[in-house]
Write a protein that holds these residues in place. Structure first.
Motif, mmCIF file in Angstrom:
data_model
loop_
_atom_site.group_PDB
_atom_site.id
_atom_site.type_symbol
_atom_site.label_atom_id
_atom_site.label_comp_id
_atom_site.label_asym_id
_atom_site.label_seq_id
_atom_site.Cartn_x
_atom_site.Cartn_y
_atom_site.Cartn_z
ATOM 1 N N UNK A 1 0.838 -1.317 -0.141
ATOM 2 C CA UNK A 1 0.069 -0.050 -0.087
ATOM 3 C C UNK A 1 0.716 1.227 0.130
ATOM 4 N N UNK A 2 0.518 2.250 -0.813
ATOM 5 C CA UNK A 2 1.274 3.509 -1.132
ATOM 6 C C UNK A 2 0.876 4.303 0.328
ATOM 7 N N UNK A 3 2.038 4.698 0.902
ATOM 8 C CA UNK A 3 1.560 5.746 2.215
ATOM 9 C C UNK A 3 1.853 7.096 1.912
ATOM 10 N N UNK A 4 0.996 7.922 1.084
ATOM 11 C CA UNK A 4 1.096 9.253 0.737
ATOM 12 C C UNK A 4 -0.060 9.894 1.179
ATOM 13 N N UNK A 5 0.312 11.047 1.529
ATOM 14 C CA UNK A 5 -0.927 11.942 2.336
ATOM 15 C C UNK A 5 -1.545 12.931 1.413
ATOM 16 N N UNK A 6 -1.048 13.085 0.067
ATOM 17 C CA UNK A 6 -1.819 13.990 -0.903
ATOM 18 C C UNK A 6 -2.889 13.174 -1.533
ATOM 19 N N UNK A 7 -3.920 14.062 -2.071
ATOM 20 C CA UNK A 7 -4.957 13.574 -2.751
ATOM 21 C C UNK A 7 -4.581 13.718 -4.447
ATOM 22 N N UNK A 8 -4.844 12.917 -5.323
ATOM 23 C CA UNK A 8 -4.503 13.233 -6.659
ATOM 24 C C UNK A 8 -5.774 13.561 -7.290
ATOM 25 N N UNK A 9 -5.989 14.516 -7.842
ATOM 26 C CA UNK A 9 -7.440 14.719 -8.687
ATOM 27 C C UNK A 9 -6.915 14.781 -10.277
ATOM 28 N N UNK A 10 -7.840 14.284 -10.973
ATOM 29 C CA UNK A 10 -7.870 14.219 -12.428
ATOM 30 C C UNK A 10 -9.122 14.548 -13.020
ATOM 31 N N UNK A 11 -9.055 15.555 -13.956
ATOM 32 C CA UNK A 11 -10.093 16.175 -14.553
ATOM 33 C C UNK A 11 -9.946 15.742 -16.176
ATOM 34 N N UNK A 12 -11.048 15.560 -16.698
ATOM 35 C CA UNK A 12 -10.927 15.334 -17.986
ATOM 36 C C UNK A 12 -12.394 14.888 -18.815
ATOM 37 N N UNK A 13 -12.385 14.529 -19.970
ATOM 38 C CA UNK A 13 -13.702 14.097 -20.543
ATOM 39 C C UNK A 13 -14.317 12.893 -20.011
ATOM 40 N N UNK A 14 -13.502 12.042 -19.993
ATOM 41 C CA UNK A 14 -13.888 10.270 -19.581
ATOM 42 C C UNK A 14 -13.714 10.074 -18.074
ATOM 43 N N UNK A 15 -15.023 9.772 -17.669
ATOM 44 C CA UNK A 15 -14.957 9.538 -16.147
ATOM 45 C C UNK A 15 -13.932 8.126 -15.990
ATOM 46 N N UNK A 16 -13.995 7.510 -16.840
ATOM 47 C CA UNK A 16 -13.157 6.028 -16.834
ATOM 48 C C UNK A 16 -11.678 6.160 -16.867
ATOM 49 N N UNK A 17 -11.218 7.178 -17.639
ATOM 50 C CA UNK A 17 -9.874 7.603 -17.541
ATOM 51 C C UNK A 17 -9.499 8.427 -16.444
ATOM 52 N N UNK A 18 -10.381 9.499 -16.084
ATOM 53 C CA UNK A 18 -10.253 10.208 -14.792
ATOM 54 C C UNK A 18 -9.975 9.028 -13.482
ATOM 55 N N UNK A 19 -10.859 8.009 -13.519
ATOM 56 C CA UNK A 19 -10.718 7.187 -12.516
ATOM 57 C C UNK A 19 -9.429 6.626 -12.370
#
Lengths: 282, 433
Positions: free
Chosen positions: A222-240
């Motif tokens: 498991x990755x232990x990083x505290x930041x969040x990663x936000x992705x925006x774009x056209x496709x919800x699948x790609x963003x996910x």
């Protein structure tokens, strides 16, 4: 399912619904529809999502995915078109993210082999366990948006568990749908602002209770990083998929991954109490 | 409704409504009784002027209908402390001499536990009304003897179970009896501190005199000093008494100073309907502090913090709800709801609601007493009862059983047995429900 209809604003009557699926809460808001039509759309959406949730649920021993996990290490297992397509996409994304997204993140490398002619899948190892948890919400959102568009919906927002959100059109009183990313350390406080217009966003990070749950497929831990990663774009699948992969990847490799995904914007959001630091990944 | 308003309302609604049947003793501190006793004065003696006695003195100083005419303590520094507040009061070092003082109408007894019963009986036999600190007695037999003598002599007798007069407890119990949390299915009490429970001793020969709480010759330790306050919660909430009592106690940390009462206890009180009430106390860890919770099928009431938690919390306003409201009003702004994933609102995470305004939460850390814990109201009720010559209803029975079950649990711990209260100790008890 909870259904609500509002015609308080006669210019923009609205139908909304909420239900539980895929271990989370799904909400939909459709603007500019009659009550009956709104109710019909809500039921269609729920049926579609719940059917997908059942078939992609590895914990349901009768689901096609559970059958693959149980048998495909010893023999090729034939799967339906939808699951086959999902597995194909997983493999495309695994390669496109340099292996930081995987449908079987505890296993290094390609977890399965697909046969296009027979639609069969074969697991590479007895240890391989396909889990579509990091994929299914985006996949479902993609289909919901397609469904709503085909039904003539022009303004809608679909929220899959607050972490995956897709929009059709814009807010009746704005150029997009204004969505605030909540600071996980200060409830109700906005850490980042997103404007969605015919687009989607996905957010990855620790769970609301603070647990690390995303696995780096290269290490299996498991990755232990505290930041969040936000992705925006056209496709919800790609963003996910992309938000999961970027969170799993070391910070130094994130920009490289993003080069393969033109039209998508990724942001690191780091919250420490009320202090917020944001950095665009490029 | 704040505390003052609530107490005032206790007077107003208590005499006419359901509240009085639940809390009949509140009549003694209602507005009506206050009016009746206005202008009257009682002449009081205080037996035991140590820390708890001084705590009561702070309240007495605010009560115009009390004249403290006599003070008694066999430890001179304590007597001197009290005399500073009432320089005209007569000083005694033997409580029997104070009881012989005909100028004294009523007494407060704030002495070590083993003295409670004999002093209370002696005082009542001397014709005095009595307010005695809890627990009522050092043994089960003594508690019964105190109760029976009061019945025979007809004096006013109140025991220092101040929760019975604490507005937040009264409000909470009212809600519980109204079914706000559904059926009561559990009662949790705990009291954690992290200190040695010692008082400073100026000279070694005074050790047992001052630190009497630590020695079983004078005290029943945590059960009579702490549990006794909380054990009435179960019977108050459910209108019945425990059927069986079990528990375990030990000295786990403060082993080196010669004490012989437990510093860690756990007890279970099982009711006829199957519901269990628990009490736990450890005095070498204070993380959880003091807690008293009534668990119901629909929710929980935390008596200490006066908070109500429902088991079916309403989801906080979702992003979609925010958007609906915006569109209904013809506006747009950001809806802050996006996060790493949806989390179910479980009861433990859901915010509770205060059951009344202006609540003062008592931490339970002080072994002397705390402001706004019902002590002042209890004292006021005693004074009013003395003036009216009327024993408040039902309150002595609640205090009696709180003591008996504290003592029974202590016995169960020492014997390693599951015990029931012997029939001979059962007194007429009308459930509050």
């Amino acid at each position: 399912m909870q259904f609500h209809y509002s015609s308080k604003n006669p210019l923009y009557p609205m139908a909304s619904c909420a239900f539980h699926a895929m271990h989370t809460r799904v909400e939909m808001l459709v603007v500019g529809v009659e009550r009956d039509r709104g109710e019909e759309l809500a039921h269609m959406l729920r049926e579609r999502v719940c059917d997908m949730a059942r078939r992609f649920n590895r914990f349901d021993m009768t689901s096609p995915l559970a059958v693959v996990n149980a048998r495909a290490a010893v023999e090729a297992v034939s799967v339906d078109d939808e699951l086959y397509m999902a597995l194909q996409l997983c493999e495309v994304f695994r390669k496109g993210t340099y292996g930081y997204f995987s449908a079987a993140p505890t296993l290094k490398g390609a977890p399965f082999v697909l046969c296009d002619q027979s639609h069969e899948v074969r697991l590479q190892s007895e240890d391989a366990l396909i889990d579509l948890g990091g994929f299914a919400k985006g996949f479902a959102l993609e289909q919901i948006v397609t469904l709503l568009r085909s039904e003539g919906v022009g303004m809608a927002l679909v929220n899959f568990g607050n972490s995956s959100i897709a929009s059709i059109g814009h807010h009746p009183y704005g150029e997009g749908w204004g969505v605030g990313v909540e600071n996980p350390e200060c409830r109700g406080m906005q850490a980042f602002e997103v404007r969605l217009c015919d687009g989607a966003m996905s957010l990855s990070g620790r769970t609301p209770s603070g647990e690390y749950h995303i696995i780096n497929p290269h290490t299996g831990v498991k990755v232990a990083q505290d930041e969040m990663i936000l992705v925006e774009g056209r496709s919800p699948l790609v963003a996910e998929v992309l938000s999961t992969a970027l969170y799993a990847a070391p910070a130094s490799e994130r920009a490289t991954i993003m080069q393969s995904f033109g039209g998508y914007v990724a942001t690191e959001i780091y919250c420490r109490g009320a202090n917020v630091k944001c950095r665009r990944i490029e | 409704m704040n505390r003052k308003e609530f107490l005032s309302d206790c007077g107003k609604i208590g005499l006419t409504g359901v509240t009085l049947s639940l809390f009949p003793w509140l009549e003694s501190c209602s507005d009506k009784t206050r009016q009746q006793t206005s202008g009257e004065k009682v002449r009081m003696g205080i037996i035991g002027t140590g820390s708890r006695g001084l705590f009561h003195i702070q309240h007495l100083l605010q009560m115009p209908n009390v004249e403290v005419v006599a003070l008694c303590d066999n430890y001179l520094p304590h007597l001197d402390n009290a005399s500073q507040y009432f320089p005209k009061a007569k000083r005694y070092d033997d409580y029997r001499k104070l009881l012989d003082d005909r100028n004294v109408e009523c007494v407060i007894i704030a002495t070590p536990l083993y003295l409670h019963a004999p002093m209370t009986i002696d005082a009542m036999e001397a014709g005095k009304d009595v307010f005695c600190e809890k627990s009522m007695a050092y043994t089960l037999d003594q508690a019964l003897e105190v109760y029976n003598r009061r019945q025979q002599l007809g004096r006013v007798l109140l025991i220092g179970q101040q929760r019975l007069f604490d507005p937040k407890y009264i409000k909470a119990m009212q809600m519980i009896h109204q079914g706000v949390i559904g059926d009561v299915v559990g009662v949790r009490n705990y009291w954690y501190r992290n200190n040695d429970w010692r008082r400073e001793v100026p000279s070694p020969e005074l050790e047992r005199h001052i630190n009497w709480r630590l020695y079983s010759e004078y005290s029943r330790g945590l059960m009579t000093e702490l549990a006794c306050h909380q054990l009435q919660n179960g019977s108050w909430a459910m209108g019945m008494l425990p059927e069986r009592v079990m528990g375990a106690g030990s000295l786990v940390h403060w082993k080196e100073d010669g004490r012989d009462v437990y510093d860690s206890v756990s007890a279970i009180f099982s009711y006829p309907n199957g519901v269990n009430m628990t009490f736990e106390s450890i005095i070498s860890n204070k993380h959880f502090g003091m807690g008293e919770q009534i668990l119901g099928t629909k929710g929980t009431i935390d008596l200490v913090t006066a908070m109500h938690y429902t088991d079916e919390p309403a989801p906080r306003g979702s992003g979609i709800h925010q958007l609906i409201e915006q569109i209904e009003q013809g506006v747009m702004s950001n809806s802050v709801f996006a996060g790493t994933s949806w989390a179910a609102e479980t009861s433990s995470l859901a915010a509770g609601r205060p059951i009344m305004q202006d609540v003062k939460v008592v931490s339970g850390e002080s072994s002397v007493g705390a402001e706004a814990d019902g002590s002042k109201e209890l004292l006021e009720a005693f004074v009013n009862s003395v003036i009216c010559g009327k024993q408040p209803e039902k309150v002595l029975e609640e205090s009696y059983y709180a003591t008996q079950y504290a003592l029974l649990a202590d016995k169960a711990m020492h014997e390693g047995a599951i015990l029931t209260l012997d029939e001979k100790y059962k007194i007429p008890y009308e459930p509050l429900k």
